[in-house]
Motif scaffolding. Structure first.
Motif, PDB file in Angstrom:
ATOM      1  N   LYS A  93       0.838  -1.198   0.000  1.00 25.74           N
ATOM      2  CA  LYS A  93       0.000   0.000   0.000  1.00 25.74           C
ATOM      3  C   LYS A  93       0.874   1.249   0.000  1.00 25.74           C
ATOM      4  O   LYS A  93       2.018   1.229   0.474  1.00 25.74           O
ATOM      5  CB  LYS A  93      -0.914   0.017   1.232  1.00 25.74           C
ATOM      6  N   THR A  94       0.322   2.340  -0.491  1.00 25.37           N
ATOM      7  CA  THR A  94       1.015   3.621  -0.431  1.00 25.37           C
ATOM      8  C   THR A  94       1.299   3.980   1.025  1.00 25.37           C
ATOM      9  O   THR A  94       0.431   3.844   1.887  1.00 25.37           O
ATOM     10  CB  THR A  94       0.158   4.730  -1.076  1.00 25.37           C
ATOM     11  N   GLY A  95       2.512   4.406   1.299  1.00 21.59           N
ATOM     12  CA  GLY A  95       2.903   4.757   2.657  1.00 21.59           C
ATOM     13  C   GLY A  95       3.592   3.643   3.413  1.00 21.59           C
ATOM     14  O   GLY A  95       4.168   3.883   4.487  1.00 21.59           O
ATOM     15  N   ASP A  96       3.547   2.427   2.884  1.00 23.12           N
ATOM     16  CA  ASP A  96       4.221   1.305   3.551  1.00 23.12           C
ATOM     17  C   ASP A  96       5.725   1.547   3.624  1.00 23.12           C
ATOM     18  O   ASP A  96       6.340   2.012   2.664  1.00 23.12           O
ATOM     19  CB  ASP A  96       3.988   0.001   2.788  1.00 23.12           C
ATOM     20  N   THR A  97       6.318   1.231   4.758  1.00 19.06           N
ATOM     21  CA  THR A  97       7.763   1.238   4.906  1.00 19.06           C
ATOM     22  C   THR A  97       8.245  -0.200   4.810  1.00 19.06           C
ATOM     23  O   THR A  97       7.744  -1.076   5.512  1.00 19.06           O
ATOM     24  CB  THR A  97       8.193   1.854   6.249  1.00 19.06           C
ATOM     25  N   GLN A 138      12.378   8.594  -6.847  1.00 19.00           N
ATOM     26  CA  GLN A 138      11.088   9.270  -7.043  1.00 19.00           C
ATOM     27  C   GLN A 138      10.338   8.720  -8.251  1.00 19.00           C
ATOM     28  O   GLN A 138       9.159   8.379  -8.166  1.00 19.00           O
ATOM     29  CB  GLN A 138      11.286  10.776  -7.197  1.00 19.00           C
ATOM     30  N   LYS A 139      11.015   8.629  -9.386  1.00 15.74           N
ATOM     31  CA  LYS A 139      10.375   8.105 -10.588  1.00 15.74           C
ATOM     32  C   LYS A 139       9.988   6.639 -10.414  1.00 15.74           C
ATOM     33  O   LYS A 139       9.017   6.156 -11.029  1.00 15.74           O
ATOM     34  CB  LYS A 139      11.294   8.267 -11.790  1.00 15.74           C
ATOM     35  N   ALA A 140      10.727   5.933  -9.578  1.00 15.24           N
ATOM     36  CA  ALA A 140      10.466   4.514  -9.341  1.00 15.24           C
ATOM     37  C   ALA A 140       9.371   4.285  -8.303  1.00 15.24           C
ATOM     38  O   ALA A 140       9.039   3.136  -7.987  1.00 15.24           O
ATOM     39  CB  ALA A 140      11.742   3.808  -8.906  1.00 15.24           C
ATOM     40  N   GLY A 141       8.815   5.361  -7.751  1.00 15.53           N
ATOM     41  CA  GLY A 141       7.653   5.235  -6.885  1.00 15.53           C
ATOM     42  C   GLY A 141       7.924   5.111  -5.405  1.00 15.53           C
ATOM     43  O   GLY A 141       7.026   4.777  -4.631  1.00 15.53           O
ATOM     44  N   PHE A 142       9.154   5.397  -4.960  1.00 10.88           N
ATOM     45  CA  PHE A 142       9.456   5.286  -3.540  1.00 10.88           C
ATOM     46  C   PHE A 142      10.425   6.372  -3.126  1.00 10.88           C
ATOM     47  O   PHE A 142      11.017   7.062  -3.957  1.00 10.88           O
ATOM     48  CB  PHE A 142      10.040   3.908  -3.205  1.00 10.88           C
ATOM     49  N   ASP A 192       4.374   6.245  -4.792  1.00 17.72           N
ATOM     50  CA  ASP A 192       3.472   6.092  -5.935  1.00 17.72           C
ATOM     51  C   ASP A 192       3.301   4.595  -6.160  1.00 17.72           C
ATOM     52  O   ASP A 192       4.190   3.929  -6.672  1.00 17.72           O
ATOM     53  CB  ASP A 192       4.083   6.773  -7.168  1.00 17.72           C
ATOM     54  N   LEU A 193       2.141   4.078  -5.778  1.00 17.19           N
ATOM     55  CA  LEU A 193       1.947   2.633  -5.765  1.00 17.19           C
ATOM     56  C   LEU A 193       2.084   2.022  -7.157  1.00 17.19           C
ATOM     57  O   LEU A 193       2.722   0.982  -7.319  1.00 17.19           O
ATOM     58  CB  LEU A 193       0.571   2.300  -5.182  1.00 17.19           C
ATOM     59  N   THR A 194       1.512   2.660  -8.171  1.00 21.26           N
ATOM     60  CA  THR A 194       1.576   2.122  -9.524  1.00 21.26           C
ATOM     61  C   THR A 194       3.015   2.076 -10.024  1.00 21.26           C
ATOM     62  O   THR A 194       3.472   1.063 -10.564  1.00 21.26           O
ATOM     63  CB  THR A 194       0.719   2.955 -10.490  1.00 21.26           C
ATOM     64  N   ALA A 195       3.748   3.165  -9.837  1.00 23.11           N
ATOM     65  CA  ALA A 195       5.139   3.225 -10.285  1.00 23.11           C
ATOM     66  C   ALA A 195       6.004   2.240  -9.502  1.00 23.11           C
ATOM     67  O   ALA A 195       6.911   1.611 -10.071  1.00 23.11           O
ATOM     68  CB  ALA A 195       5.679   4.641 -10.131  1.00 23.11           C
TER      69      ALA A 195
END
Length: 221
Positions: A93-97, A138-142, A192-195
């Motif tokens: 999920k978005t926000g998961d560490t 960032q581009k990779a979603g994390f 970014d979950l999709t990325a």
């Protein structure tokens, strides 16, 4: 998607005598999908080499299940396992560490006069390699997790380079090159979950066919 693992039979020198360069490992991975070869529908397979508790493993991420017998060609008999990767992807999920491990080829392309494609060069220092991953994040979603730096942490990042080497790849026409291979471990947070899911499935950076780019994650507990 499926994540497979097999222990490499490093004690059997006769069995693994062909595994002298990255191309041989690439061929091992490709031959583990005989149905794709027969059907002429070759998929992209991410893979990497891991060392855990003094044992060596081949890890493969694929759209289809590999043939267990072929996967154990250079492996210890009975150690090949395959699990659904989609089940893991569905829990993120978005926000998961999460704790991560990434084997990558930190590099950049410099322009060449009169050439459309630039010359690729590796980042060679640990600082450059860490900066490479930070820029990719960032581009990779994390994002890489930060905290107040301590003696054992650099720049406040809770991640580091845990291994670096230059394995050989035999390219066509008898030409050999050495690729920069770097293993990162640490903490990240999903932005970014999709990325991020695309990064896990498609890999990060160059030389994906030759054991680079595969990132695996587990929830931070």
């Amino acid at each position: 998607m499926y994540l497979s693992r097999v222990e490499i039979d490093t004690q059997n020198r006769q069995k693994i005598k062909e595994l002298t360069h990255l191309g041989a490992y690439h061929n091992w991975v490709e031959q583990s999908f005989p149905d794709e070869i027969t059907q002429g529908d070759r998929k992209r397979h991410l893979w990497r080499l891991d060392q855990l508790a003094s044992k060596n493993y081949l890890l493969v991420l694929s759209e289809n299940k590999p043939d267990a017998g072929q996967l154990e060609k250079y492996g210890v008999s009975g150690t090949a396992t395959t699990k659904s990767y989609d089940q893991l992807l569905d829990t993120i999920k978005t926000g998961d560490t999460m704790r991560f491990r990434l084997t990558a080829n930190p590099s950049y392309a410099a322009p060449r006069p009169g050439q459309k494609r630039g010359q690729v060069y590796p980042y060679v220092t640990i600082a450059q390699q860490r900066q490479w991953l930070n820029k990719k994040a960032q581009k990779a979603g994390f994002k890489l997790v930060w905290q107040q730096p301590s003696i054992d942490e650099m720049d406040g990042f809770v991640f580091d380079v845990v291994s670096r080497d230059y394995p050989t790849l035999h390219r066509k026409a008898g030409r050999s090159v050495r690729l920069s291979r770097v293993v990162f471990e640490g903490l990240l947070q999903v932005q970014d979950l999709t990325a991020f899911k695309a990064t896990l499935v498609e890999g990060l950076g160059r030389e994906k066919a030759f054991g680079m780019g595969l990132m695996t994650v587990i929830p931070k507990v």
